[in-house]
Enzyme design. Structure first.
Site, PDB file in Angstrom:
ATOM      1  N   ASP A 136       0.873  -1.168   0.000  1.00 42.81           N
ATOM      2  CA  ASP A 136       0.000   0.000   0.000  1.00 42.81           C
ATOM      3  C   ASP A 136       0.912   1.221   0.000  1.00 42.81           C
ATOM      4  O   ASP A 136       2.103   1.129   0.285  1.00 42.81           O
ATOM      5  CB  ASP A 136      -0.928  -0.039   1.223  1.00 42.81           C
ATOM      6  CG  ASP A 136      -2.107   0.919   1.062  1.00 42.81           C
ATOM      7  OD1 ASP A 136      -2.198   1.576   0.002  1.00 42.81           O
ATOM      8  OD2 ASP A 136      -2.920   1.022   1.990  1.00 42.81           O
ATOM      9  N   ASP A 161      -3.712   7.068  -3.303  1.00 44.89           N
ATOM     10  CA  ASP A 161      -5.073   7.593  -3.435  1.00 44.89           C
ATOM     11  C   ASP A 161      -5.419   8.478  -2.247  1.00 44.89           C
ATOM     12  O   ASP A 161      -4.676   8.552  -1.270  1.00 44.89           O
ATOM     13  CB  ASP A 161      -6.075   6.429  -3.533  1.00 44.89           C
ATOM     14  CG  ASP A 161      -6.034   5.517  -2.319  1.00 44.89           C
ATOM     15  OD1 ASP A 161      -4.918   5.170  -1.875  1.00 44.89           O
ATOM     16  OD2 ASP A 161      -7.098   5.158  -1.792  1.00 44.89           O
ATOM     17  N   CYS A 164     -12.162 -23.363  20.012  1.00 46.54           N
ATOM     18  CA  CYS A 164     -11.458 -23.451  18.729  1.00 46.54           C
ATOM     19  C   CYS A 164     -10.447 -24.576  18.844  1.00 46.54           C
ATOM     20  O   CYS A 164      -9.996 -24.898  19.942  1.00 46.54           O
ATOM     21  CB  CYS A 164     -10.758 -22.115  18.459  1.00 46.54           C
ATOM     22  SG  CYS A 164      -9.587 -22.130  17.093  1.00 46.54           S
ATOM     23  N   CYS A 197      -7.600 -24.725  16.697  1.00 41.69           N
ATOM     24  CA  CYS A 197      -6.411 -24.386  15.921  1.00 41.69           C
ATOM     25  C   CYS A 197      -5.175 -24.803  16.732  1.00 41.69           C
ATOM     26  O   CYS A 197      -5.288 -25.121  17.909  1.00 41.69           O
ATOM     27  CB  CYS A 197      -6.399 -22.896  15.583  1.00 41.69           C
ATOM     28  SG  CYS A 197      -5.835 -21.824  16.921  1.00 41.69           S
ATOM     29  N   CYS A 229      -4.992 -22.974  20.107  1.00 40.38           N
ATOM     30  CA  CYS A 229      -6.029 -23.270  21.096  1.00 40.38           C
ATOM     31  C   CYS A 229      -5.997 -24.721  21.555  1.00 40.38           C
ATOM     32  O   CYS A 229      -6.459 -25.029  22.648  1.00 40.38           O
ATOM     33  CB  CYS A 229      -7.398 -22.909  20.539  1.00 40.38           C
ATOM     34  SG  CYS A 229      -7.509 -21.169  20.118  1.00 40.38           S
TER      35      CYS A 229
HETATM   36 ZN   LIG Z   1      -7.718 -21.028  17.902  1.00 43.50          ZN
END
Ligand SMILES: [Zn+2]
Length: 535
Positions: free
Chosen positions: A93, A128, A281, A283, A286
């Site tokens: 950016d 921009d 969760c 993942c 977790c």
């Molecule tokens: Zn997680």
């Protein structure tokens, strides 16, 4: 570079595509984590870009303006990938966000465009002028015109570049300006990607319906063969909605900003780690740590782990949306998600109001699993809208051409659990009953169902009448609507056929209710040659 985007699959206005960059192919929809080119670099960084690459992210976005300010000309030698330590696809950016936050940046448009070229960005943005949430109309107009002027200013660089250049659409909440911005942007050759300019402030304040309006307006003007990026969208909540409207790329720093504040992303919002007993969760973060473990760690380590989880959540949602696109069930996901937060319900209402526009872009029948119907909101599904239009045209034809000359019209409840409807025992019994009194060649059969109304028998095997799943319990409002619809159909045909038999059965409870509604609506069914008959 034109033709750098190929669309592989579609549902609603959402698509799965491939963007061809000079560093390889990028499948969309794709989320690009924002990498801070100062804080997230080096051994001491909390979650450096190379770790994010190991997590499976194919592309990231970083800030060329901050790189220029921090590393100066030496950055060009190392290249953007060398500086941030990421070997995948890198988007940069230009400092527009800093411009929005700090009011100005000490770099020119042409200067930062040339710098991004030399830095080796795969995808890059011109400098921009973002429209702010607080912009007045004249400020917003300035941001539209100045952004277009700057797009034109560097067209010589952009059009011979191997970098894919992004042209941001401005206008913010002023939809006429968004439309104008998109319409004029469409005329530029050389740009490969459009972006919806910085709605960050809308996203932060959960003003999702504003963003939905902006996206719908811009997409109406932009050519569908170009990818569209949404700046600053980094919460799983908004992703399915934005993707369904044709957004292909996102970026955000939210995963890190939230983590620094101990905020843990879920599909439905954010939770404070302090307030969680267990992580909802599985993942890698977790499954290894409990909220308590994290709170006992030093801050740096904790922030890194929460940021990782947050990225996994965003990635998981993108994958989920792709799966729904492939199965042709994106609408179902939107309905499900719209019930998780009032602002998403607002967003959904906006989409429902625009469903005729979305319908134009949607493939009609796709997915192995047919059309899923949940309740009355499913009426606004693009496939439903198209189905009902076709059905209504066919009904007019049937009423005018097929029914005159028949001795009997029979209406038989369509048993949703047995398809085609003509394989149900109720149909067999009704036919047995009819054959006692008339020649079956002189009988015209309709099936009636709460979701489609009256379906002429010869359409029953066409999509989606035999290819849908609907709940057996039906909302009262749908039953009332069905009763009224049958009544209207009966009044249309009763002059051209001597006898109409409407069957109902206790095996299909809603058909009993429809019969009772009809009994109340029609003053003297007998006089009309109408029989309500239990089967
Ligand atoms: Zn997680």
């Amino acid at each position: 570079m034109p033709d750098s985007f190929q669309i592989k699959d579609k549902d609603l206005m959402g698509r799965i595509g491939v963007i061809e960059t000079k560093s390889g192919r990028l499948e969309t929809p794709v989320f690009l984590p924002v990498i801070d080119p100062v804080e997230q670099v080096g051994d001491k960084a909390i979650l450096p870009a190379n770790e994010i690459e190991k997590m499976g992210f194919k592309a990231i976005i970083t800030n060329a303006y901050l790189i220029k300010k921090t590393y100066g000309e030496s950055a060009v030698e190392r290249g953007v990938k060398g500086i941030i330590g990421f070997s995948g696809i890198v988007m940069t950016d230009s400092g527009a966000y800093q411009h929005m936050v700090y009011g100005s940046v000490d770099v020119g448009n042409r200067e930062i465009v040339e710098f991004q070229e030399r830095l080796g960005s795969d995808i890059a943005v011109i400098l921009d002028i973002p429209t702010k949430e607080s912009s007045s109309y004249s400020e917003a107009l300035y941001s539209v015109e100045e952004t277009l002027r700057r797009a034109r200013e560097v067209i010589d660089i952009v059009s011979r570049s191997e970098t894919l250049w992004v042209l941001p659409i401005q206008g913010g909440a002023y939809l006429d300006l968004v439309r104008r911005s998109a319409r004029e942007a469409r005329e530029f050759d050389g740009y490969s990607i459009y972006a919806i300019g910085s709605p960050v402030t809308f996203l932060q304040s959960y003003r999702y319906s504003k963003i939905i309006d902006m996206i719908i307006t811009a997409k109406e003007e932009l050519l569908p063969s170009y990818p569209v990026h949404l700046f600053g969208a980094g919460h799983p909540m908004i992703l399915p909605f934005a993707i369904a409207l044709g957004i292909d790329m996102f970026d955000s720093a939210s995963y890190m900003l939230y983590a620094k504040d101990n905020r843990y992303i879920t599909e439905y919002g954010t939770e404070r780690v302090e307030e969680l007993e267990v992580f909802p969760c599985s993942c890698p973060v977790c499954s290894k740590y409990s909220p308590k473990d994290l709170l006992e760690m030093d801050r740096r380590e904790r922030v890194g782990l929460i940021a990782r989880h947050n990225l996994y959540m965003i990635d998981k949602e993108v994958r989920r949306v792709k799966t729904y696109i492939r199965e042709g069930r994106l609408w179902d996901l939107l309905i499900e998600r719209s019930r998780s937060h009032p602002s998403l319900l607002d967003a959904m209402n906006r989409i429902v109001m625009s469903s005729d526009k979305i319908e134009k872009y949607s493939p009609y029948s796709k997915g192995r699993r047919g059309l899923f119907i949940y309740d009355s909101t499913s009426k606004y599904k693009p496939q439903m809208i198209r189905t009902m239009e076709r059905l209504s045209r066919y009904l007019s034809y049937v009423v005018e051409k097929r029914i005159p000359g028949m001795k009997t019209v029979a209406m038989i409840p369509g048993d949703g659990s047995i398809k085609p409807f003509s394989s149900s025992p109720i149909y067999a019994r009704a036919l047995g009953d009819l054959s006692r009194e008339s020649l079956l060649e002189e009988v015209f059969v309709f099936f009636y169902t709460p979701y489609f109304g009256a379906i002429p028998e010869d359409l029953e095997e066409t999509y989606p009448f035999s290819q849908h799943e609907a709940p057996e319990s039906v909302e009262p409002s749908l039953i009332r609507d069905l009763g009224e619809e049958i009544y209207r159909l009966v009044t249309r045909i009763r002059g051209s056929v001597p006898r109409i038999i409407i069957y109902y059965s206790k095996e299909i409870p809603w058909s009993v209710e429809v019969a009772s509604i009809l009994r109340q609506t029609m003053i003297s069914p007998r006089d009309w040659g109408i029989v309500l008959r239990e089967i």
